[in-house]
Design an enzyme around this catalytic site. Structure first.
Site, short mmCIF file in Angstrom:
data_model
loop_
_atom_site.label_atom_id
_atom_site.label_comp_id
_atom_site.label_asym_id
_atom_site.label_seq_id
_atom_site.Cartn_x
_atom_site.Cartn_y
_atom_site.Cartn_z
N ASN A 10 56.80 36.16 63.78
CA ASN A 10 56.79 37.60 63.60
C ASN A 10 56.61 37.84 62.11
O ASN A 10 57.53 37.63 61.33
CB ASN A 10 58.12 38.21 64.10
CG ASN A 10 58.22 39.69 63.79
OD1 ASN A 10 57.26 40.31 63.33
ND2 ASN A 10 59.38 40.27 64.03
N TRP A 11 55.40 38.22 61.76
CA TRP A 11 55.07 38.37 60.33
C TRP A 11 55.70 39.63 59.72
O TRP A 11 55.67 39.81 58.52
CB TRP A 11 53.54 38.38 60.13
CG TRP A 11 52.87 37.07 60.42
CD1 TRP A 11 53.41 35.96 61.05
CD2 TRP A 11 51.54 36.69 60.08
NE1 TRP A 11 52.49 34.95 61.13
CE2 TRP A 11 51.32 35.36 60.53
CE3 TRP A 11 50.47 37.35 59.44
CZ2 TRP A 11 50.11 34.68 60.35
CZ3 TRP A 11 49.26 36.68 59.27
CH2 TRP A 11 49.09 35.36 59.72
N LYS A 12 56.21 40.51 60.57
CA LYS A 12 56.83 41.76 60.11
C LYS A 12 55.87 42.52 59.18
O LYS A 12 54.66 42.48 59.41
CB LYS A 12 58.18 41.48 59.45
CG LYS A 12 59.10 40.67 60.38
CD LYS A 12 60.53 40.64 59.96
CE LYS A 12 61.34 39.84 60.98
NZ LYS A 12 62.77 39.80 60.69
N HIS A 95 62.22 45.15 68.81
CA HIS A 95 62.84 44.39 67.72
C HIS A 95 63.98 45.23 67.13
O HIS A 95 63.86 46.45 67.04
CB HIS A 95 61.80 44.04 66.65
CG HIS A 95 62.29 43.01 65.69
ND1 HIS A 95 63.15 43.33 64.67
CD2 HIS A 95 62.10 41.67 65.63
CE1 HIS A 95 63.46 42.21 64.01
NE2 HIS A 95 62.82 41.20 64.57
N GLU A 97 64.79 45.77 64.21
CA GLU A 97 64.38 46.59 63.07
C GLU A 97 63.79 47.92 63.55
O GLU A 97 63.98 48.96 62.91
CB GLU A 97 63.40 45.80 62.19
CG GLU A 97 64.13 44.68 61.44
CD GLU A 97 63.28 43.46 61.13
OE1 GLU A 97 62.05 43.51 61.24
OE2 GLU A 97 63.88 42.42 60.77
N GLU A 167 67.88 37.85 69.65
CA GLU A 167 67.96 37.85 68.19
C GLU A 167 69.24 38.52 67.73
O GLU A 167 69.28 39.76 67.61
CB GLU A 167 66.76 38.58 67.60
CG GLU A 167 65.43 37.96 67.95
CD GLU A 167 64.37 38.25 66.89
OE1 GLU A 167 63.78 37.29 66.40
OE2 GLU A 167 64.18 39.43 66.53
N SER A 213 66.83 33.45 61.59
CA SER A 213 66.93 32.35 60.62
C SER A 213 66.63 30.99 61.24
O SER A 213 67.20 29.97 60.84
CB SER A 213 68.30 32.34 59.94
OG SER A 213 68.50 33.57 59.25
N GLY A 234 60.81 34.64 61.78
CA GLY A 234 60.44 35.60 60.75
C GLY A 234 60.00 34.90 59.48
O GLY A 234 58.85 34.43 59.36
N GLY A 235 60.89 34.77 58.54
CA GLY A 235 60.58 34.23 57.21
C GLY A 235 59.82 32.91 57.24
O GLY A 235 58.84 32.73 56.50
P1 13P Z 1 64.10 35.55 60.32
O1 13P Z 1 63.55 34.28 60.95
O2 13P Z 1 63.50 35.87 59.02
O3 13P Z 1 65.60 35.55 60.34
O4 13P Z 1 63.65 36.75 61.30
C1 13P Z 1 63.88 36.63 62.65
C2 13P Z 1 63.21 37.75 63.34
O5 13P Z 1 63.61 38.89 63.21
C3 13P Z 1 62.03 37.44 64.15
O6 13P Z 1 61.66 38.54 64.92
#
Ligand code: 13P
Length: 250
Positions: A10-12, A95, A97, A167, A213, A234-235
């Protein structure tokens, strides 16, 4: 039949179109694992260049959001038909967010899930608890409520092809991962909820990811759990490390 693992990035809100092309090129030689479905869920503006960049590879394309409407006067929205025409197969829905910052509630998310399925996109439906909810001991009840609300009107056949991502909000972007036992407990509970709403056969088919994470260091232990069928990253999806997660079993 064993469920195929699905590792999705997920590149956000990261990567301009030109940066997205560069990242796809960097990852191309690193993400080849026939045992795993590999998906890049990218910002809307990156969908077309990334579709081009992954052509001929095993990587599949995902979006991070979609409209609950078909078309028309909805400024700023992106429809399922637009995503499909650009080569998108998966779409992240719900998500945390989007729930938190854009106030997307379960009724709205349910409409998005139904729209995605009607059009032939595969939802990656996200759920998860806050730290306060975990500490209050209401995690499993909360997740079950989210899943039941978001899947209203979805058929057993449809849910069997879906992906659900667990998540925990306290683990997202914090470097604080759920332990593999904590993640397995909730993923197993999600499967039980699906069995309760539908039936055991359907619950066995749905793929459940862990996200929060996840990285090259902890993915192997998480992905060894019986009810964890993949990761939503994510990251670590924005760097070479993603290739090591995809190849967790090598
Ligand atoms: P991180 O891997 O950066 O914690 O993000 C997880 C996430 O929200 C994937 O949708």
């Amino acid at each position: 039949m064993a469920r195929k693992k699905i590792i999705a990035g997920n590149w956000k809100m990261n990567k301009t179109p030109s940066e997205a092309k560069e990242l796809a090129a960097l990852l191309a030689p690193l993400v080849n694992n026939p045992d795993v479905d590999v998906v890049y869920c990218v910002p809307a503006i990156d969908i077309v260049p990334v579709a081009e960049a992954i052509r001929g590879t095993n990587v599949q394309l995902g979006a991070e959001n979609l409209s609950d409407q078909n078309s028309g006067a909805f400024t700023g929205e992106i429809s399922a038909d637009m995503l499909l025409d650009a080569g998108v197969k998966y779409v992240i829905i719900g998500h945390s967010e989007r729930r938190q910052y854009y106030h997307e509630d379960d009724a709205f998310l349910n409409r998005k899930v139904l729209k995605a399925l009607e059009k032939g996109l595969i939802p990656i439906l996200c759920c998860g608890e806050t730290l306060e909810q975990r500490e209050a001991g209401v995690t499993l009840d909360w997740i079950s409520l989210q899943i039941k609300s978001d899947l209203q009107g979805v058929t057993a056949e449809q849910v069997a092809g879906m992906v659900i991502a667990y998540e925990p909000i306290w683990a997202i972007g914090t470097g604080r991962t759920a332990t593999s036992d904590q993640a397995e407990e909730v993923c197993a509970a999600i499967r039980r909820t699906i069995a309760e709403i539908y039936d055991a056969g359907t619950a066995e088919k749905v793929r459940i990811q862990y996200g929060g994470s996840m990285n090259a260091g902890n993915c192997k232990e998480l992905l060894a759990k019986p009810d964890i069928d993949g990761g939503l990253i994510g990251g670590a999806a924005l760097k070479e490390e993603f290739g090591r997660i995809v190849n967790y079993n090598k």
